[in-house]
Design a protein around this motif. Structure first.
Motif, PDB file in Angstrom:
ATOM      1  N   ALA A  90       0.864  -1.179   0.000  1.00  0.00           N
ATOM      2  CA  ALA A  90       0.000   0.000   0.000  1.00  0.00           C
ATOM      3  C   ALA A  90       0.901   1.230   0.000  1.00  0.00           C
ATOM      4  O   ALA A  90       1.857   1.298   0.772  1.00  0.00           O
ATOM      5  CB  ALA A  90      -0.902   0.001   1.230  1.00  0.00           C
ATOM      6  N   CYS A 120      -1.258   7.492   6.457  1.00  0.00           N
ATOM      7  CA  CYS A 120      -1.070   6.200   5.796  1.00  0.00           C
ATOM      8  C   CYS A 120      -1.850   5.110   6.526  1.00  0.00           C
ATOM      9  O   CYS A 120      -2.551   4.308   5.911  1.00  0.00           O
ATOM     10  CB  CYS A 120       0.415   5.846   5.739  1.00  0.00           C
ATOM     11  SG  CYS A 120       0.772   4.263   4.927  1.00  0.00           S
ATOM     12  N   ALA A 124      -4.661   3.356   4.430  1.00  0.00           N
ATOM     13  CA  ALA A 124      -4.281   2.019   3.977  1.00  0.00           C
ATOM     14  C   ALA A 124      -4.912   0.925   4.827  1.00  0.00           C
ATOM     15  O   ALA A 124      -5.492  -0.029   4.292  1.00  0.00           O
ATOM     16  CB  ALA A 124      -2.762   1.887   3.975  1.00  0.00           C
ATOM     17  N   LEU A 184      -4.120   6.760  -2.640  1.00  0.00           N
ATOM     18  CA  LEU A 184      -3.837   5.474  -2.017  1.00  0.00           C
ATOM     19  C   LEU A 184      -3.720   4.455  -3.132  1.00  0.00           C
ATOM     20  O   LEU A 184      -4.669   4.255  -3.900  1.00  0.00           O
ATOM     21  CB  LEU A 184      -4.950   5.079  -1.044  1.00  0.00           C
ATOM     22  CG  LEU A 184      -4.923   3.620  -0.547  1.00  0.00           C
ATOM     23  CD1 LEU A 184      -3.613   3.301   0.169  1.00  0.00           C
ATOM     24  CD2 LEU A 184      -6.120   3.341   0.355  1.00  0.00           C
ATOM     25  N   LEU A 186      -2.884   0.478  -4.073  1.00  0.00           N
ATOM     26  CA  LEU A 186      -2.656  -0.906  -3.678  1.00  0.00           C
ATOM     27  C   LEU A 186      -1.939  -1.570  -4.844  1.00  0.00           C
ATOM     28  O   LEU A 186      -2.469  -1.617  -5.963  1.00  0.00           O
ATOM     29  CB  LEU A 186      -3.972  -1.614  -3.378  1.00  0.00           C
ATOM     30  CG  LEU A 186      -4.820  -1.010  -2.259  1.00  0.00           C
ATOM     31  CD1 LEU A 186      -6.095  -1.828  -2.071  1.00  0.00           C
ATOM     32  CD2 LEU A 186      -4.048  -0.936  -0.952  1.00  0.00           C
TER      33      LEU A 186
END
Length: 205
Positions: A90, A120, A124, A184, A186
């Motif tokens: 992440a 974060c 995340a 963000l 992934l």
């Protein structure tokens, strides 16, 4: 054995629809968590999902750009079930203006490193928890690792330097009435792309 190409790793329409639906739900939960934490309305588009070559990552981030450097934190996560492993990364990225907004909204975290780390974790971990619930996976996350103030290209290269292909789920956030622009990401490497496809097939069965 040579590495598979990004073309050969592309998902079927049903797999993509399933992944998109799950990510949409997760994004909603992250937006709600962030809005309650900051006390402002969070706007977010539908997550962008693509499988690309690793070196294309910085160019692929259409919704996030910064002529100056950006601030970032990365967080490794892993799920181990039935003898198989699904791992990813992440990555939370914040623009210069975003940092100023966050300092105003979270004055209790005056230290820049603490502010980035907290953001974060908020973004995340909430997303990973939601994905774990819907996928039936128990993602375990490591502590966030700060990426110092760098250009978008340098940040991307630093986190995926040894990867060939990446499944990218990009979630871009804006705060109503503010200059805040945060991403963000992934990121799932080759072996995780294939493992994810198998998990999606199980959910579709």
């Amino acid at each position: 054995m040579s590495a598979a190409s990004s073309d050969s790793l592309q998902y079927s329409e049903d797999q993509r629809d399933c992944l998109q639906e799950i990510c949409n739900v997760a994004v909603g939960q992250v937006g709600d968590t962030l809005a309650r934490k900051l006390g402002v309305f969070v706007t977010l588009p539908i997550p962008a999902i693509n499988i690309i070559k690793a070196e294309q990552l910085s160019q692929s981030l259409k919704s996030f750009s910064s002529s100056a450097g950006i601030y970032a934190a990365s967080q490794l996560f892993t799920s181990r079930q039935d003898g198989s492993e699904l791992s990813g990364l992440a990555l939370v990225m914040l623009s210069e203006d975003s940092l100023s907004d966050l300092k105003e909204l979270m004055p209790e975290l005056a230290n820049t490193d603490a502010l980035i780390t907290e953001t974060c974790c908020n973004m995340a971990q909430t997303c990973l928890d939601a994905l774990s619930e819907h996928w039936g996976l128990g993602f375990q996350s490591e502590a966030p690792k700060l990426v110092r103030h760098e250009s978008l290209k340098v940040v991307c290269e630093s986190v995926v330097s040894s990867w060939k292909n990446i499944l990218v789920v990009e979630i871009n956030y804006h705060l109503e009435g503010r200059a805040f622009n945060g991403d963000l990401l992934l990121l799932f490497p080759d072996q995780a792309i294939e493992a994810m496809a198998q998990r999606l097939d199980e959910l579709l069965a």
